[in-house]
Enzyme design. Structure first.
Site, PDB file in Angstrom:
ATOM      1  N   ASP A 123       2.831  -1.084  -6.848  1.00 41.15           N
ATOM      2  CA  ASP A 123       3.160  -2.419  -6.345  1.00 41.15           C
ATOM      3  C   ASP A 123       4.641  -2.489  -5.975  1.00 41.15           C
ATOM      4  O   ASP A 123       5.453  -1.732  -6.498  1.00 41.15           O
ATOM      5  CB  ASP A 123       2.909  -3.480  -7.436  1.00 41.15           C
ATOM      6  CG  ASP A 123       1.428  -3.797  -7.614  1.00 41.15           C
ATOM      7  OD1 ASP A 123       0.605  -3.367  -6.793  1.00 41.15           O
ATOM      8  OD2 ASP A 123       1.106  -4.489  -8.610  1.00 41.15           O
ATOM      9  N   ARG A 173       0.059  -0.319   1.592  1.00 40.99           N
ATOM     10  CA  ARG A 173      -0.430  -1.702   1.538  1.00 40.99           C
ATOM     11  C   ARG A 173       0.633  -2.615   2.153  1.00 40.99           C
ATOM     12  O   ARG A 173       1.800  -2.560   1.755  1.00 40.99           O
ATOM     13  CB  ARG A 173      -0.671  -2.120   0.086  1.00 40.99           C
ATOM     14  CG  ARG A 173      -1.040  -3.595  -0.063  1.00 40.99           C
ATOM     15  CD  ARG A 173      -0.920  -4.092  -1.497  1.00 40.99           C
ATOM     16  NE  ARG A 173      -1.787  -3.382  -2.404  1.00 40.99           N
ATOM     17  CZ  ARG A 173      -1.564  -3.318  -3.735  1.00 40.99           C
ATOM     18  NH1 ARG A 173      -0.514  -3.909  -4.263  1.00 40.99           N
ATOM     19  NH2 ARG A 173      -2.389  -2.665  -4.495  1.00 40.99           N
TER      20      ARG A 173
HETATM   21  C1  LIG Z   1      -4.233  -6.999  -2.664  1.00 41.17           C
HETATM   22  C2  LIG Z   1      -2.895  -7.658  -2.717  1.00 41.17           C
HETATM   23  C3  LIG Z   1      -1.849  -6.989  -3.307  1.00 41.17           C
HETATM   24  C4  LIG Z   1      -0.572  -7.557  -3.336  1.00 41.17           C
HETATM   25  N1  LIG Z   1       0.472  -6.840  -3.833  1.00 41.17           N
HETATM   26  C5  LIG Z   1       1.714  -7.350  -3.735  1.00 41.17           C
HETATM   27  C6  LIG Z   1       2.862  -6.580  -4.096  1.00 41.17           C
HETATM   28  O1  LIG Z   1       2.776  -5.420  -4.529  1.00 41.17           O
HETATM   29  N2  LIG Z   1       4.077  -7.163  -3.978  1.00 41.17           N
HETATM   30  C7  LIG Z   1       4.249  -8.446  -3.502  1.00 41.17           C
HETATM   31  O2  LIG Z   1       5.375  -8.911  -3.388  1.00 41.17           O
HETATM   32  N3  LIG Z   1       3.172  -9.194  -3.185  1.00 41.17           N
HETATM   33  C8  LIG Z   1       1.925  -8.680  -3.277  1.00 41.17           C
HETATM   34  N4  LIG Z   1       0.869  -9.451  -2.898  1.00 41.17           N
HETATM   35  C9  LIG Z   1       1.033 -10.909  -2.651  1.00 41.17           C
HETATM   36  C10 LIG Z   1       1.405 -11.204  -1.223  1.00 41.17           C
HETATM   37  O3  LIG Z   1       2.712 -10.723  -0.966  1.00 41.17           O
HETATM   38  C11 LIG Z   1       1.365 -12.709  -0.951  1.00 41.17           C
HETATM   39  O4  LIG Z   1       2.253 -13.360  -1.802  1.00 41.17           O
HETATM   40  C12 LIG Z   1      -0.019 -13.331  -1.102  1.00 41.17           C
HETATM   41  O5  LIG Z   1      -1.023 -12.449  -0.690  1.00 41.17           O
HETATM   42  C13 LIG Z   1      -0.138 -14.580  -0.250  1.00 41.17           C
HETATM   43  O6  LIG Z   1       0.111 -14.270   1.100  1.00 41.17           O
HETATM   44  P1  LIG Z   1      -1.017 -14.287   2.241  1.00 41.17           P
HETATM   45  O7  LIG Z   1      -0.790 -13.095   3.110  1.00 41.17           O
HETATM   46  O8  LIG Z   1      -2.353 -14.375   1.652  1.00 41.17           O
HETATM   47  O9  LIG Z   1      -0.632 -15.518   3.159  1.00 41.17           O
HETATM   48  P2  LIG Z   1      -0.401 -17.061   2.854  1.00 41.17           P
HETATM   49  O10 LIG Z   1       0.318 -17.570   4.050  1.00 41.17           O
HETATM   50  O11 LIG Z   1       0.187 -17.297   1.506  1.00 41.17           O
HETATM   51  O12 LIG Z   1      -1.879 -17.642   2.821  1.00 41.17           O
HETATM   52  C14 LIG Z   1      -2.743 -17.605   3.931  1.00 41.17           C
HETATM   53  C15 LIG Z   1      -4.028 -18.368   3.585  1.00 41.17           C
HETATM   54  O13 LIG Z   1      -4.694 -17.748   2.485  1.00 41.17           O
HETATM   55  C16 LIG Z   1      -5.229 -18.698   1.587  1.00 41.17           C
HETATM   56  N5  LIG Z   1      -4.544 -18.604   0.269  1.00 41.17           N
HETATM   57  C17 LIG Z   1      -3.381 -17.953   0.029  1.00 41.17           C
HETATM   58  N6  LIG Z   1      -3.045 -18.042  -1.284  1.00 41.17           N
HETATM   59  C18 LIG Z   1      -4.000 -18.772  -1.883  1.00 41.17           C
HETATM   60  C19 LIG Z   1      -4.224 -19.219  -3.220  1.00 41.17           C
HETATM   61  N7  LIG Z   1      -3.359 -18.897  -4.210  1.00 41.17           N
HETATM   62  N8  LIG Z   1      -5.315 -19.952  -3.462  1.00 41.17           N
HETATM   63  C20 LIG Z   1      -6.187 -20.244  -2.468  1.00 41.17           C
HETATM   64  N9  LIG Z   1      -6.038 -19.860  -1.184  1.00 41.17           N
HETATM   65  C21 LIG Z   1      -4.959 -19.137  -0.890  1.00 41.17           C
HETATM   66  C22 LIG Z   1      -5.029 -20.030   2.270  1.00 41.17           C
HETATM   67  O14 LIG Z   1      -6.116 -20.285   3.086  1.00 41.17           O
HETATM   68  C23 LIG Z   1      -3.792 -19.795   3.121  1.00 41.17           C
HETATM   69  O15 LIG Z   1      -3.695 -20.670   4.180  1.00 41.17           O
HETATM   70  C24 LIG Z   1      -0.392  -8.874  -2.817  1.00 41.17           C
HETATM   71  C25 LIG Z   1      -1.457  -9.537  -2.222  1.00 41.17           C
HETATM   72  C26 LIG Z   1      -2.691  -8.947  -2.140  1.00 41.17           C
HETATM   73  C27 LIG Z   1      -3.781  -9.675  -1.446  1.00 41.17           C
END
Ligand SMILES: Cc1cc2nc3c(=O)[nH]c(=O)nc-3n(C[C@H](O)[C@H](O)[C@H](O)COP(=O)(O)OP(=O)(O)OC[C@H]3O[C@@H](n4cnc5c(N)ncnc54)[C@H](O)[C@@H]3O)c2cc1C
Length: 297
Positions: A123, A173
């Protein structure tokens, strides 16, 4: 706040939506269920920012135990279930030789994972750890080329990092980034972070590695599918990733359409930091959680 949240009974139900229980047994049960539904899994043992070498060692041992349980449940073949590790959970933050300790512990986990027939993804945490984390990944990939790493599109450097990392066999990722970072190193508006995500995605899709698109964002998922078509990638040449408990219907829809869809499943009792990041991403959840605390605790 931490005390209030972690001791409130209602926290249990909110936590259960995002976290697969306190121990490895619960996490393996959740992984088995997701696997039966056609999903891939990456398990994360919750915990971060340790400054204690013993704690870092215990976290490493927990991963070894988890991988043995996953193998016994028949979940590791072909990388169906892999593990995700936070460098600061296994020692990166230690004042003395933290980077060396984290590298050694991640290597130990990668060796157990290989034995079990699966992989590890490292991560990415706070921006101040990016250089050390990428150095660790580069070093360990000498022995374990399938070690995955994470790039955060919110950082200004990330498109260049993606181009450098898009080499044969390189598992990367791509996420937006869940940690606050200052404006000199990070984009601060959603639009800029999203545009950067699209640039990073293009670099990964055009390259020779294996892109892992970690997002719940419908627009970026569509752009990912279009880029895959344009660059001639089939369903086996990249994967989507989402978090346990977030957009579960979309996870199943993508898997049913033939895509590789991996669910990131955290477990363990140290869930506070993880939960706060999830609530911060979605103010509607935060309001729901706060209301529940006020009316039931
Ligand atoms: C598999 C995976 C691994 C990850 N690993 C890391 C990592 O190593 N380091 C790191 O900094 N971050 C990590 N993240 C987190 C990532 O950086 C984001 O903070 C997180 O995924 C939210 O961003 P988004 O791309 O979904 O977009 P966003 O703009 O946050 O969300 C887009 C849409 O997704 C839906 N959504 C998003 N969050 C939620 C919620 N909590 N509840 C309900 N619906 C929601 C909504 O419909 C929203 O409009 C990871 C995420 C995933 C999916």
């Amino acid at each position: 706040m931490r005390q209030l949240v972690t001791s409130a009974p209602v926290a249990r139900s909110v936590v259960a939506r995002y976290v697969a229980g306190d121990g490895a047994a619960g996490a393996v049960a959740v992984a088995s269920r997701l696997h039966r539904e056609g999903l891939l899994i990456s398990l994360d043992y919750l915990g971060e920012d340790t400054h204690d070498a013993r704690q870092a060692d215990l976290a490493t041992q927990e991963y070894a135990t988890l991988l043995a349980s996953l193998a016994a449940a028949g979940l590791t073949g072909g990388g169906a279930a892999e593990v995700s590790v936070k460098p600061t959970a296994v020692g990166l933050g230690l004042a003395d030789h933290g980077e060396k300790m984290a590298a050694e512990n991640i290597s130990r986990i990668a060796a157990v994972a290989r034995e079990a027939g699966t992989t590890v993804t490292v991560d990415m945490e706070d921006h101040s750890h990016v250089d050390a984390t990428l150095r660790i990944v580069r070093t360990i990939r000498g022995e374990f080329p399938d070690l995955g790493c994470v790039i955060q599109s919110q950082l200004r450097r990330s498109a260049a990092d993606c181009t450098a990392l898009a080499t044969p066999g390189s598992r990367v990722r791509l996420c937006k980034g869940a940690y606050n970072a200052p404006q000199d190193v990070a984009f601060t508006t959603r639009a800029e972070v999203d545009r950067s995500y699209a640039r990073c995605l293009r670099a990964l899709m055009l390259g020779d590695g294996y892109p892992m698109l970690a997002t719940h964002d419908p627009r970026l998922i569509e752009i990912g599918a279009a880029q895959a078509r344009l660059t001639g990638r089939g369903p086996g040449d990249f994967e989507y990733q989402m978090l346990y408990g977030i957009r579960p219907a979309e996870q199943r829809r993508l898997a049913a359409g033939g895509a590789r869809m991996r669910v990131y499943v955290p477990y363990g009792s140290d869930w506070y930091g993880y939960l706060v990041r999830r609530l911060a991403e979605r103010p509607a959840n935060l309001a729901f959680f706060a209301r529940s605390l006020l009316t039931r605790s």
